[in-house]
Design an enzyme around this catalytic site. Structure first.
Site, PDB file in Angstrom:
ATOM      1  N   GLY A 197       0.838  -1.198   0.000  1.00 51.06           N
ATOM      2  CA  GLY A 197       0.000   0.000   0.000  1.00 51.06           C
ATOM      3  C   GLY A 197       0.867   1.238   0.000  1.00 51.06           C
ATOM      4  O   GLY A 197       1.921   1.286  -0.658  1.00 51.06           O
ATOM      5  N   LYS A 204       3.528   6.486  20.273  1.00 53.92           N
ATOM      6  CA  LYS A 204       2.765   6.666  19.021  1.00 53.92           C
ATOM      7  C   LYS A 204       1.334   6.174  19.233  1.00 53.92           C
ATOM      8  O   LYS A 204       0.374   6.792  18.780  1.00 53.92           O
ATOM      9  CB  LYS A 204       3.465   5.879  17.903  1.00 53.92           C
ATOM     10  CG  LYS A 204       2.851   6.037  16.514  1.00 53.92           C
ATOM     11  CD  LYS A 204       3.586   7.067  15.691  1.00 53.92           C
ATOM     12  CE  LYS A 204       2.921   7.453  14.404  1.00 53.92           C
ATOM     13  NZ  LYS A 204       3.211   6.606  13.274  1.00 53.92           N
ATOM     14  N   ASN A 263      -7.091   9.736  16.516  1.00 54.03           N
ATOM     15  CA  ASN A 263      -7.780   9.033  15.418  1.00 54.03           C
ATOM     16  C   ASN A 263      -9.266   8.793  15.663  1.00 54.03           C
ATOM     17  O   ASN A 263     -10.093   9.161  14.819  1.00 54.03           O
ATOM     18  CB  ASN A 263      -7.059   7.719  15.097  1.00 54.03           C
ATOM     19  CG  ASN A 263      -5.652   7.955  14.579  1.00 54.03           C
ATOM     20  OD1 ASN A 263      -5.124   9.070  14.666  1.00 54.03           O
ATOM     21  ND2 ASN A 263      -5.032   6.935  14.040  1.00 54.03           N
ATOM     22  N   ARG A 299      -4.572  -9.661  -7.995  1.00 51.96           N
ATOM     23  CA  ARG A 299      -3.984  -8.346  -7.691  1.00 51.96           C
ATOM     24  C   ARG A 299      -2.659  -8.186  -8.456  1.00 51.96           C
ATOM     25  O   ARG A 299      -2.335  -7.113  -8.940  1.00 51.96           O
ATOM     26  CB  ARG A 299      -3.759  -8.269  -6.178  1.00 51.96           C
ATOM     27  CG  ARG A 299      -3.621  -6.887  -5.650  1.00 51.96           C
ATOM     28  CD  ARG A 299      -4.965  -6.283  -5.240  1.00 51.96           C
ATOM     29  NE  ARG A 299      -4.735  -4.964  -4.624  1.00 51.96           N
ATOM     30  CZ  ARG A 299      -4.993  -3.820  -5.238  1.00 51.96           C
ATOM     31  NH1 ARG A 299      -5.521  -3.801  -6.445  1.00 51.96           N
ATOM     32  NH2 ARG A 299      -4.734  -2.679  -4.626  1.00 51.96           N
TER      33      ARG A 299
HETATM   34  N1  NAP Z   1       0.364   6.015   5.178  1.00 48.83           N
HETATM   35  C1  NAP Z   1       1.028   6.698   6.100  1.00 48.83           C
HETATM   36  O1  NAP Z   1       1.364   7.881   5.912  1.00 48.83           O
HETATM   37  C2  NAP Z   1       1.435   6.034   7.399  1.00 48.83           C
HETATM   38  C3  NAP Z   1       2.292   6.749   8.264  1.00 48.83           C
HETATM   39  C4  NAP Z   1       2.704   6.140   9.446  1.00 48.83           C
HETATM   40  C5  NAP Z   1       2.271   4.865   9.746  1.00 48.83           C
HETATM   41  N2  NAP Z   1       1.423   4.208   8.896  1.00 48.83           N
HETATM   42  C6  NAP Z   1       1.011   2.861   9.267  1.00 48.83           C
HETATM   43  O2  NAP Z   1       1.616   1.956   8.346  1.00 48.83           O
HETATM   44  C7  NAP Z   1       0.775   0.809   8.143  1.00 48.83           C
HETATM   45  C8  NAP Z   1       0.469   0.694   6.657  1.00 48.83           C
HETATM   46  O3  NAP Z   1      -0.294   1.848   6.291  1.00 48.83           O
HETATM   47  P1  NAP Z   1      -0.599   2.212   4.787  1.00 48.83           P
HETATM   48  O4  NAP Z   1      -1.097   3.615   4.797  1.00 48.83           O
HETATM   49  O5  NAP Z   1       0.530   1.847   3.911  1.00 48.83           O
HETATM   50  O6  NAP Z   1      -1.844   1.230   4.493  1.00 48.83           O
HETATM   51  P2  NAP Z   1      -2.420   0.782   3.086  1.00 48.83           P
HETATM   52  O7  NAP Z   1      -2.115   1.797   2.045  1.00 48.83           O
HETATM   53  O8  NAP Z   1      -3.841   0.393   3.306  1.00 48.83           O
HETATM   54  O9  NAP Z   1      -1.567  -0.506   2.737  1.00 48.83           O
HETATM   55  C9  NAP Z   1      -1.787  -1.757   3.278  1.00 48.83           C
HETATM   56  C10 NAP Z   1      -1.519  -2.761   2.186  1.00 48.83           C
HETATM   57  O10 NAP Z   1      -1.612  -4.076   2.735  1.00 48.83           O
HETATM   58  C11 NAP Z   1      -2.163  -4.882   1.745  1.00 48.83           C
HETATM   59  N3  NAP Z   1      -2.756  -6.113   2.266  1.00 48.83           N
HETATM   60  C12 NAP Z   1      -3.838  -6.251   3.048  1.00 48.83           C
HETATM   61  N4  NAP Z   1      -4.102  -7.553   3.272  1.00 48.83           N
HETATM   62  C13 NAP Z   1      -3.155  -8.234   2.591  1.00 48.83           C
HETATM   63  C14 NAP Z   1      -2.891  -9.608   2.415  1.00 48.83           C
HETATM   64  N5  NAP Z   1      -3.659 -10.554   2.984  1.00 48.83           N
HETATM   65  N6  NAP Z   1      -1.830  -9.977   1.647  1.00 48.83           N
HETATM   66  C15 NAP Z   1      -1.059  -9.036   1.060  1.00 48.83           C
HETATM   67  N7  NAP Z   1      -1.254  -7.717   1.192  1.00 48.83           N
HETATM   68  C16 NAP Z   1      -2.294  -7.331   1.952  1.00 48.83           C
HETATM   69  C17 NAP Z   1      -3.236  -4.019   1.110  1.00 48.83           C
HETATM   70  O11 NAP Z   1      -3.549  -4.592  -0.124  1.00 48.83           O
HETATM   71  P3  NAP Z   1      -4.705  -4.061  -1.083  1.00 48.83           P
HETATM   72  O12 NAP Z   1      -4.094  -2.908  -1.794  1.00 48.83           O
HETATM   73  O13 NAP Z   1      -4.927  -5.243  -1.959  1.00 48.83           O
HETATM   74  O14 NAP Z   1      -5.862  -3.698  -0.220  1.00 48.83           O
HETATM   75  C18 NAP Z   1      -2.508  -2.693   1.038  1.00 48.83           C
HETATM   76  O15 NAP Z   1      -1.818  -2.590  -0.183  1.00 48.83           O
HETATM   77  C19 NAP Z   1      -0.474   1.082   9.018  1.00 48.83           C
HETATM   78  O16 NAP Z   1      -0.295   0.474  10.272  1.00 48.83           O
HETATM   79  C20 NAP Z   1      -0.487   2.593   9.166  1.00 48.83           C
HETATM   80  O17 NAP Z   1      -1.177   3.016  10.327  1.00 48.83           O
HETATM   81  C21 NAP Z   1       0.999   4.755   7.718  1.00 48.83           C
END
Ligand code: NAP
Length: 312
Positions: A15, A197, A205, A41
């Site tokens: 993601g 955090k 949130n 996918r």
């Molecule tokens: N984004 C930020 O700025 C940020 C900053 C700090 C911390 N975080 C933390 O980092 C973590 C990731 O966040 P994110 O924003 O990157 O989330 P995200 O964009 O929703 O990415 C999560 C990814 O995991 C994949 N996934 C889910 N189930 C799966 C499975 N069974 N097998 C393989 N892949 C799977 C999803 O696939 P699909 O695309 O197919 O749904 C998605 O691509 C979270 O804990 C978030 O709180 C994020």
């Protein structure tokens, strides 16, 4: 920076965060392999011919290496997990058979409570945890925007009672995961980093879900601001019971600072609710409330936010 001796890192959770790391890896000679959730996918990804990444400036198209569980060949020796907390167990279960027994696994995500269950897949995994304040979002399928620079900290949790991996080993992993501008810094006490955090996420949130607002708007709304104070009051009790020194005023100051710094952001929890997706609430406020129960503390405000987000 890359040498031929460098290990082959896989990224589970392609993601926003996972694609950010893979994009910078690709651009800086460190080709991570993305593991997409399934063959469909992967086919979609192949049709898109890679990731579109806006890393500051203009968007570029990057043909990152990608695979899926059914196409994994060689054992996974180094795994960076960037799935959301609630997705982690299913995602790891799908690739567990391909993990080498002593694989190095870095869990890079918000929330607490996913690390211990991971060890059930392979008790000899070398599990490290990381926390990042980089800001990145998805603006379409296989398309990301790196919106805000932050820092990333890495360490070994003492909560898991694994054999200590040692400073030098952890520093080596931090170096391998430092690609381009994404610098990963090893820290002695990752548990405190993750806990702090969590506390900020517990305060901000779920309230953004309740008031359907951007982070900064919590500070402009007197009702929300009052509630923020009440929530932090309960959080401070748990913090104190765990032996941390920062008091309620300090915690509230930190929460207000983050809300102000990220004023224009819509929290990922609010985005998930608005998109009809499952949220990380069970691993944020849910984790705090379970801990409160274990410690004999009553946390009615947090409990009611937990219920609100579950039912939203
Ligand atoms: N984004 C930020 O700025 C940020 C900053 C700090 C911390 N975080 C933390 O980092 C973590 C990731 O966040 P994110 O924003 O990157 O989330 P995200 O964009 O929703 O990415 C999560 C990814 O995991 C994949 N996934 C889910 N189930 C799966 C499975 N069974 N097998 C393989 N892949 C799977 C999803 O696939 P699909 O695309 O197919 O749904 C998605 O691509 C979270 O804990 C978030 O709180 C994020």
């Amino acid at each position: 920076m890359t040498t031929t001796a460098e290990p082959n890192w896989h990224i589970l959770g392609a993601g926003a965060i996972g694609s950010l790391w893979a994009s910078h890896g690709h651009l800086h000679g460190h080709p991570f392999t993305l593991i997409l959730r399934d063959a469909q996918r992967l086919a979609d990804y192949q049709s898109a011919r890679g990731i579109t990444a806006n890393l500051g400036g203009s968007a570029q198209h990057l043909p990152l290496k990608a695979t899926c569980p059914s196409q994994l060949g060689e054992p996974i020796t180094h795994l960076l997990i960037c799935a959301k907390a609630q997705q982690t167990q299913a995602a790891v279960a799908a690739i567990a058979a391909h993990l080498s027994d002593d694989a190095v696994v870095v869990l890079l995500q918000n929330g607490l409570g996913t690390a211990a269950p991971l060890m059930q897949h392979k008790p000899s995994l070398r599990l490290l945890q990381a926390s990042t304040t980089e800001g990145v979002f998805r603006n379409g399928p296989f398309s990301i925007v790196h919106a805000g620079r932050g820092q990333t900290l890495l360490g070994q949790s003492t909560a898991l009672t694994l054999p200590p991996m040692g400073e030098e080993f952890i520093a080596g992993i931090a170096r391998q995961l430092s690609v381009g501008p994404l610098q990963v810094t090893p820290v002695a006490d990752i548990d405190t980093v993750l806990w702090q955090k969590l506390l900020v996420n517990c305060a901000i949130n779920p309230l953004t879900v309740k008031y359907r607002c951007r982070n900064g708007e919590l500070l402009d709304n007197p009702l929300a601001l009052q509630e923020l104070g009440d929530i932090v009051n309960e959080i401070a009790k748990v913090n104190h019971a765990l032996g941390y020194r920062d008091n309620e005023t300090e915690l509230l100051g930190r929460v207000r600072q983050v809300a102000s710094k990220t004023a224009l952001n819509r929290s990922s929890m609010l985005q998930d609710i608005e998109a009809g997706r499952e949220t990380e609430i069970e691993f944020i406020t849910g984790y705090l409330c379970r801990l409160g129960t274990e410690l004999g503390l009553s946390l009615p405000r947090n409990q009611s936010l937990l219920t609100l987000v579950r039912e939203a």
